[in-house]
Structure formats: C-alpha cells, structure tokens
Scaffold this motif. Structure first.
Motif, short mmCIF file in Angstrom:
data_model
loop_
_atom_site.label_atom_id
_atom_site.label_comp_id
_atom_site.label_asym_id
_atom_site.label_seq_id
_atom_site.Cartn_x
_atom_site.Cartn_y
_atom_site.Cartn_z
N GLN A 124 0.83 -1.21 0.00
CA GLN A 124 0.00 0.00 0.00
C GLN A 124 0.86 1.26 0.00
OE1 GLN A 124 -3.42 -0.04 2.54
NE2 GLN A 124 -3.47 2.19 2.79
N THR A 149 3.84 1.72 -1.24
CA THR A 149 4.51 1.94 -2.53
C THR A 149 3.55 1.85 -3.72
OG1 THR A 149 5.12 -0.41 -2.65
CG2 THR A 149 6.72 1.09 -1.66
N ARG A 150 2.25 1.78 -3.41
CA ARG A 150 1.21 1.79 -4.45
C ARG A 150 1.31 0.61 -5.42
NH1 ARG A 150 0.83 8.29 -5.95
NH2 ARG A 150 0.28 8.99 -3.85
N SER A 173 -0.22 -2.39 -7.26
CA SER A 173 -1.59 -2.66 -7.69
C SER A 173 -2.12 -3.92 -6.99
CB SER A 173 -1.64 -2.86 -9.20
OG SER A 173 -2.94 -3.28 -9.60
N LYS A 189 -1.48 6.95 3.05
CA LYS A 189 -0.88 5.71 2.53
C LYS A 189 -0.35 4.82 3.65
CE LYS A 189 2.12 7.64 -0.22
NZ LYS A 189 3.22 7.72 -1.21
N ASP A 206 -0.84 2.33 6.31
CA ASP A 206 -1.81 1.35 6.81
C ASP A 206 -1.36 0.92 8.21
OD1 ASP A 206 -3.73 -0.53 7.19
OD2 ASP A 206 -3.18 -1.80 5.50
N ASN A 238 7.67 -1.64 -8.04
CA ASN A 238 7.04 -0.68 -7.13
C ASN A 238 7.70 -0.68 -5.76
OD1 ASN A 238 4.76 -0.91 -9.22
ND2 ASN A 238 3.97 0.63 -7.82
#
Length: 209
Positions: free
Chosen positions: A44, A46-47, A49, A78, A80, A158
C-alpha cells in the motif's frame, strides 16, 4: 559395560526435543505472518496494484486479522497502521513465546524486562522489513537478466523503486551498469549482520541471564 540411559534423562531429552520443535513451529508461523503483514503494508505504501495476483494472495492471507483491527485503527493516507501494528504484535508474540518455552518467569518479570521484550519485537520488525527489500532488490536484479516480463516484476519494481531512485541521486552508473542494487544489497546485509541481529541476540541474552 555401557550403562543404559536413565529414564529421567530420556524424559528430559524428549522434553527438550519437543520444546525445540514447538519453538521452530511457532517461529516459522509468526515470522511468515509478520512477512505477510509487512508486505501488505509496503504494497500500500509503494502503491503496488492490488489487482496483481501476488498482492491478492497477501490480502487474502491477512484479511482475517486486518479487517477487525482496521475498524479500530484506521489508515492514515498511505500509512496502513493496522497492518504495521499486526506485524509488530506478531513479533512481540514470538518473543514472548520464545521466553515462555524457555521457562522464563514472564508473569513476575520487571518493567525493564518487558521494555526489553518490546524493543526486541521492534528490532525484529525492522529486520524483517529490511529483509523484504533486500530480497526484492536481489530477485528483481536476477529477473531483469532472466525474465524481465514475469508477472511479479511490476510488484518488485514498485517496492524497490523508491529506495533505488533515492540511491541513484548519490551513486552514478558505471557506464551502462546500475550499481545501486548491488550497493543496497551489501548495505542491507551489513546492517542486518553487524547491527540488528547481534543487537537482538544480545537483548535476548540479557533477559535470560
């Protein structure tokens, strides 16, 4: 004539064997659980997918704990926080179980001892985080030569891109060769083997002794 082993020695040997087996099982489960929580946290952050199959597996494995905790501890942008806390709790449980199996008197332990246990769990969480990035960079470097289009490549990209991008600002390429993965792997390994792991072991020894 060779003496037969005393029954009490045999019982003690069996108890030690069972304790070691139990400790190995608990450590394996809790370390894997911690890795799963940390992977979800860094995915999450580092985004990555979550449509990716690897990310979906991690989400499925961790939902049993993340969903209830997230109702109490929400995410902050970002960050969590729930998954990070669960990773830390998993390592805290591991430290407590290790001492309990070693017959350490946890229920009468001083505040200083408990503070040390909390510190051990914190260091372990950091060590596993570094290990995740260490192997992510290593696997990415290998796959870039062998199979750069594997489905896991976007996940690794990512995860590693923020760290490697930062290092590239200070470490120039040698011709057409990017040295940042190698330098990161060496630095991470040095940090683990010379500081974090010895520090964790020393803290454990300070409790038991």
């Amino acid at each position: 004539m060779q003496q037969k082993p005393q029954p009490i020695n045999l019982v003690l040997w069996v108890m030690i064997l069972l304790s070691n087996a139990l400790l190995f099982l608990i450590k394996t489960i809790l370390d894997l659980l911690t890795l799963a929580f940390l992977l979800r946290f860094y995915f999450q952050l580092t985004r990555v997918s979550f449509q990716n199959q690897t990310a979906q597996v991690i989400v499925t494995l961790t939902n049993f704990a993340v969903k209830p905790v997230r109702r109490i501890i929400p995410s902050f942008g970002k960050i969590d926080a729930s998954t990070l806390l669960l990773a830390y709790i998993s390592q805290l449980l591991l430290a407590v179980c290790t001492l309990w199996i070693s017959e350490f008197p946890l229920f009468i332990a001083s505040n200083k001892i408990w503070l040390t246990i909390l510190t051990i769990a914190f260091i372990s969480t950091i060590s596993l985080s570094i290990t995740i990035f260490l192997y992510s960079v290593l696997i990415q470097a290998i796959l870039s030569w062998v199979n750069p289009h594997t489905p896991i490549a976007p996940v690794l990209n990512n995860l590693t891109q923020p760290i490697l991008k930062l290092l590239r600002k200070f470490i120039p390429a040698a011709g057409n060769i990017d040295l940042t993965p190698l330098i990161f792997i060496i630095a991470a390994q040095l940090l683990l083997t010379t500081i974090l792991i010895p520090l964790e072991n020393n803290l454990f020894r300070s409790i038991i002794s």
